[in-house]
Enzyme design. Structure first.
Site, PDB file in Angstrom:
ATOM      1  N   HIS A  31       3.712  -1.226   3.934  1.00  0.00           N
ATOM      2  CA  HIS A  31       3.042   0.139   3.633  1.00  0.00           C
ATOM      3  C   HIS A  31       4.148   1.254   3.370  1.00  0.00           C
ATOM      4  CE1 HIS A  31      -0.214   3.102   3.858  1.00  0.00           C
ATOM      5  NE2 HIS A  31       0.664   4.055   4.616  1.00  0.00           N
ATOM      6  N   GLU A  57       1.257   5.641   0.808  1.00  0.00           N
ATOM      7  CA  GLU A  57       0.992   6.843   1.547  1.00  0.00           C
ATOM      8  C   GLU A  57       1.516   7.811   0.639  1.00  0.00           C
ATOM      9  OE1 GLU A  57       1.114   7.601   5.834  1.00  0.00           O
ATOM     10  OE2 GLU A  57       2.470   9.146   5.214  1.00  0.00           O
ATOM     11  N   PHE A  93      14.598  13.539  10.771  1.00  0.00           N
ATOM     12  CA  PHE A  93      13.047  13.341  11.161  1.00  0.00           C
ATOM     13  C   PHE A  93      13.342  11.970  11.948  1.00  0.00           C
ATOM     14  CE2 PHE A  93       9.001  11.253   9.761  1.00  0.00           C
ATOM     15  CZ  PHE A  93       8.087  12.374  10.329  1.00  0.00           C
ATOM     16  N   ASP A 108       0.116  14.559  15.943  1.00  0.00           N
ATOM     17  CA  ASP A 108       1.511  15.336  16.371  1.00  0.00           C
ATOM     18  C   ASP A 108       0.745  16.785  17.105  1.00  0.00           C
ATOM     19  OD1 ASP A 108       3.361  13.304  15.775  1.00  0.00           O
ATOM     20  OD2 ASP A 108       3.279  14.336  13.666  1.00  0.00           O
ATOM     21  N   SER A 137       0.730  -1.264   0.097  1.00  0.00           N
ATOM     22  CA  SER A 137      -0.161   0.202  -0.019  1.00  0.00           C
ATOM     23  C   SER A 137       1.068   1.411  -0.158  1.00  0.00           C
ATOM     24  CB  SER A 137      -0.894  -0.107   1.051  1.00  0.00           C
ATOM     25  OG  SER A 137      -0.115  -0.295   2.413  1.00  0.00           O
TER      26      SER A 137
END
Length: 297
Positions: A269, A16, A219, A108, A14
């Site tokens: 994903h 995103e 990150f 967040d 999948s």
């Protein structure tokens, strides 16, 4: 490559995406969707942030996916800066558009990843409450939630994270998608603890192709995902060599997925960053091939 522990399953993916902010970004997004749609992902998710304009862009992207493609979109939904009534209305709007799948997240803080979260006084406080709210509106809607192999940065320990996952599953979630990670042993240990706790929904690995190692490192520090020393060494000296960096990134990511597949994992994903070429290359290495009948914008 580590020796296979089990017979490798067929790999399912999948993808995103995030909603575009400018016309140029919108063109890039739909170029990526067009490139990846023929790989027939199980679903594609579209992220969602705080603030009305971001929510509207997400809704527009999801609506276009439903209108112009054969893909199955999952709309991200968060608790950030909204009352329960406001969130419930968003759920109903998506449902009326044709959305049958949500990715329910606490979200967040307003400052982004790593910032302190403060619940809306009349809002859902976490992913478990949000999941329950979605299922109250329509029990037939599928809900995916988040999981953290290295624990959420705000959690005191992994056990606390697993208890939160249990609450989300008890509320109706049928899939957990993990924060990205690079150490498969950490994922496997986490999955074993989840199963030992009596939680048996799929724990789908979140996979991030490394377009920019410096950005990913930064990150990772914000989100609590560790960077193994061996991985940093793979990218040493490639700061100004985009072509080689891309080759290395494809190899590293494919190795990770194939090793997880050898451990019995079948679903993955991909966090695409709205960029298709690297993800497409990785999927090709994994054995996925285009379906010429797939329709994309």
């Amino acid at each position: 490559m580590p020796q296979s522990k089990t017979a490798r399953q067929a790999i399912r993916v999948s993808f995103e995406f995030f909603p575009p902010k400018t016309p140029a970004m919108e063109e890039g997004l739909w170029n990526a969707i067009t490139r990846l749609a023929p790989l027939r992902p199980d679903f594609v998710s579209v992220t969602y942030g705080a603030g009305g304009s971001t929510r509207e862009r997400t809704h527009q992207t999801v609506a276009r996916l439903l209108r112009e493609t054969d893909l199955k979109p999952a709309a991200h939904l968060t608790c950030v800066d909204a009352s329960r009534a406001e969130v419930d209305e968003v759920v109903r709007q998506y449902r009326d558009t044709g959305v049958r799948h949500f990715v329910a997240l606490r979200g967040d803080g307003q400052g982004g990843a790593g910032s302190a979260y403060q619940a809306h006084p009349d809002g859902y406080r976490n992913g478990a409450e949000l999941t329950a709210g979605i299922k109250r509106i329509d029990p037939s809607i599928e809900v995916s939630v988040s999981a953290y192999p290295e624990k959420h940065p705000e959690s005191p320990d992994v056990a606390t994270d697993i208890e939160m996952l249990r609450r989300k599953v008890d509320a109706g979630a049928t899939r957990a998608i993990t924060q990205f990670f690079f150490d498969n042993d950490q994922y496997e240990r986490y999955a074993e603890r989840v199963r030992a706790a009596g939680i048996f929904v799929p724990i789908v690995p979140g996979i991030v192709p490394i377009h920019d190692f410096t950005k990913i490192s930064r990150f990772s520090a914000q989100t609590g995902a560790s960077i193994p020393t061996w991985l940093a060494r793979r990218f040493e000296g490639l700061e100004n060599d985009a072509q080689t960096r891309s080759h290395v990134a494809a190899a590293v990511c494919a190795e990770q997925v194939l090793d997880l597949a050898d451990r019995g994992v079948g679903d993955f994903h991909f966090y695409t960053m709205n960029r298709a070429d690297l993800v497409y290359s990785i999927c090709h290495i994994l054995g996925l091939r285009e379906d010429s009948t797939a329709v994309a914008a």
